[in-house]
Enzyme design. Structure first.
Site, PDB file in Angstrom:
ATOM      1  N   PRO A  91       0.815  -1.224   0.000  1.00 53.76           N
ATOM      2  CA  PRO A  91       0.000   0.000   0.000  1.00 53.76           C
ATOM      3  C   PRO A  91       0.849   1.275   0.000  1.00 53.76           C
ATOM      4  O   PRO A  91       0.344   2.339  -0.335  1.00 53.76           O
ATOM      5  CB  PRO A  91      -0.826  -0.095   1.279  1.00 53.76           C
ATOM      6  CG  PRO A  91      -0.513  -1.388   1.915  1.00 53.76           C
ATOM      7  CD  PRO A  91       0.568  -2.074   1.167  1.00 53.76           C
ATOM      8  N   GLU A 118       3.051  -7.538   8.472  1.00 49.99           N
ATOM      9  CA  GLU A 118       3.352  -6.102   8.490  1.00 49.99           C
ATOM     10  C   GLU A 118       4.302  -5.705   7.357  1.00 49.99           C
ATOM     11  O   GLU A 118       4.797  -4.591   7.333  1.00 49.99           O
ATOM     12  CB  GLU A 118       3.957  -5.704   9.845  1.00 49.99           C
ATOM     13  CG  GLU A 118       3.023  -5.928  11.017  1.00 49.99           C
ATOM     14  CD  GLU A 118       1.644  -5.311  10.808  1.00 49.99           C
ATOM     15  OE1 GLU A 118       1.585  -4.114  10.497  1.00 49.99           O
ATOM     16  OE2 GLU A 118       0.647  -6.046  10.935  1.00 49.99           O
ATOM     17  N   ARG A 156      -3.464  -7.218 -20.752  1.00 52.40           N
ATOM     18  CA  ARG A 156      -4.382  -6.607 -21.728  1.00 52.40           C
ATOM     19  C   ARG A 156      -3.648  -5.672 -22.689  1.00 52.40           C
ATOM     20  O   ARG A 156      -4.149  -5.360 -23.752  1.00 52.40           O
ATOM     21  CB  ARG A 156      -5.478  -5.807 -21.022  1.00 52.40           C
ATOM     22  CG  ARG A 156      -6.420  -6.623 -20.214  1.00 52.40           C
ATOM     23  CD  ARG A 156      -7.467  -5.765 -19.536  1.00 52.40           C
ATOM     24  NE  ARG A 156      -8.528  -5.352 -20.442  1.00 52.40           N
ATOM     25  CZ  ARG A 156      -8.667  -4.143 -20.964  1.00 52.40           C
ATOM     26  NH1 ARG A 156      -7.809  -3.196 -20.676  1.00 52.40           N
ATOM     27  NH2 ARG A 156      -9.660  -3.879 -21.763  1.00 52.40           N
ATOM     28  N   ASP A 171     -11.340   1.539 -24.058  1.00 49.28           N
ATOM     29  CA  ASP A 171     -11.295   1.387 -22.605  1.00 49.28           C
ATOM     30  C   ASP A 171     -11.605   2.669 -21.862  1.00 49.28           C
ATOM     31  O   ASP A 171     -11.266   3.742 -22.321  1.00 49.28           O
ATOM     32  CB  ASP A 171      -9.858   1.028 -22.176  1.00 49.28           C
ATOM     33  CG  ASP A 171      -9.601  -0.444 -22.202  1.00 49.28           C
ATOM     34  OD1 ASP A 171     -10.535  -1.199 -22.466  1.00 49.28           O
ATOM     35  OD2 ASP A 171      -8.440  -0.822 -21.962  1.00 49.28           O
TER      36      ASP A 171
HETATM   37  N1  ADE Z   1      -0.773  -5.307  -0.165  1.00 45.37           N
HETATM   38  C1  ADE Z   1      -1.687  -4.986   0.772  1.00 45.37           C
HETATM   39  N2  ADE Z   1      -2.478  -3.986   0.349  1.00 45.37           N
HETATM   40  C2  ADE Z   1      -2.038  -3.633  -0.889  1.00 45.37           C
HETATM   41  C3  ADE Z   1      -2.435  -2.640  -1.828  1.00 45.37           C
HETATM   42  N3  ADE Z   1      -3.429  -1.793  -1.601  1.00 45.37           N
HETATM   43  N4  ADE Z   1      -1.765  -2.583  -2.995  1.00 45.37           N
HETATM   44  C4  ADE Z   1      -0.729  -3.417  -3.229  1.00 45.37           C
HETATM   45  N5  ADE Z   1      -0.310  -4.365  -2.383  1.00 45.37           N
HETATM   46  C5  ADE Z   1      -0.954  -4.477  -1.215  1.00 45.37           C
END
Ligand code: ADE
Length: 233
Positions: A91, A118, A156, A171
């Site tokens: 994330p 984590e 794609r 698209d």
């Molecule tokens: N791993 C956990 N959440 C994620 C996300 N939002 N994007 C990429 N990998 C992740």
């Protein structure tokens, strides 16, 4: 069979999550046709201890576990080759997008690392990860589905993967616009008719109508991307 255009390897604790994804639909067909190669690798196969341990407690304390560096280093080093781009799904990464999918579709070998708990030991990020990518501002239980999202969107962009090359230009996000409404038979469904213009056979009119619907939808839903809009030629 000729060499695939893009090869994907995914290092994950949950290779089974990718089994159906790799064999169904467009990705399954693209693999069978040899346009792409995609394989999942179980991180536990790269452990050397009797219990196949892949995680440990964080130094400095705190909740959760951290993925140990040694199995990840062994897995990455055994799967990468000159020219490989190693992508860590997290994330904290760069937001994934169509331009990024197009860029990655030019790279012959993508090695994806799926995190769990984590996250992974920082030293792996420093020494072996080339790119960090996020699929959105939410936290998944692990990065495997995020890796699948990248593989789908990148594939794609590989010529021949979509039946009709033209589909790509229609698209959402092509020319930074959302998609236009689509209709198929019957002409009337539950009292709602297909817009007259689509039955007219006038291709110029149809294109103008579609473009105006795209502009309208983008203005309503995603005004943030409208500034990047390119008008059709
Ligand atoms: N791993 C956990 N959440 C994620 C996300 N939002 N994007 C990429 N990998 C992740």
């Amino acid at each position: 069979m000729s060499t695939p255009v893009v090869e994907f390897d995914v290092i994950t604790l949950f290779p089974g999550m990718l089994t159906g994804f790799f064999s169904e639909s467009m990705i399954g067909r693209a693999r069978t046709a040899g346009l792409i190669r995609a394989e999942a690798h179980n991180l536990r196969d790269f452990t050397t201890d009797r219990w196949h341990i892949t995680d440990d407690r964080p130094f400095g304390g705190g909740a959760g576990m951290v993925m140990k560096p040694e199995p990840l280093a062994r897995a990455i080093d055994s799967l990468r080759r000159p020219g490989t781009t190693v992508i860590y799904l997290t994330p904290d990464g760069e937001p994934f997008s169509t331009p990024l999918a197009r860029e990655f579709a030019q790279i012959p070998h993508l090695l994806m690392v799926s995190g769990h708990y984590e996250g992974i030991d920082e030293r792996i990020r420093e020494t072996r990860i080339d790119r960090e990518v996020s699929i959105g501002d939410y936290v998944l239980t692990n990065g495997t589905l995020a890796a699948a999202v990248l593989i789908d969107a990148i594939s794609r962009q590989v010529p021949g993967v979509l039946g009709e090359e033209k589909s790509l230009t229609q698209d959402s996000f092509h020319h930074s616009l959302l998609g236009f409404p689509q209709y198929t038979r019957p002409v009337e469904f539950e009292g709602r008719a297909v817009p007259e213009v689509l039955l007219s056979g006038n291709h110029g009119e149809i294109e103008r109508w579609r473009h105006s619907r795209q502009l309208e939808k983008t203005r309503q839903r995603r005004p943030d991307i409208l500034s990047k809009t390119i008008q059709p030629s």
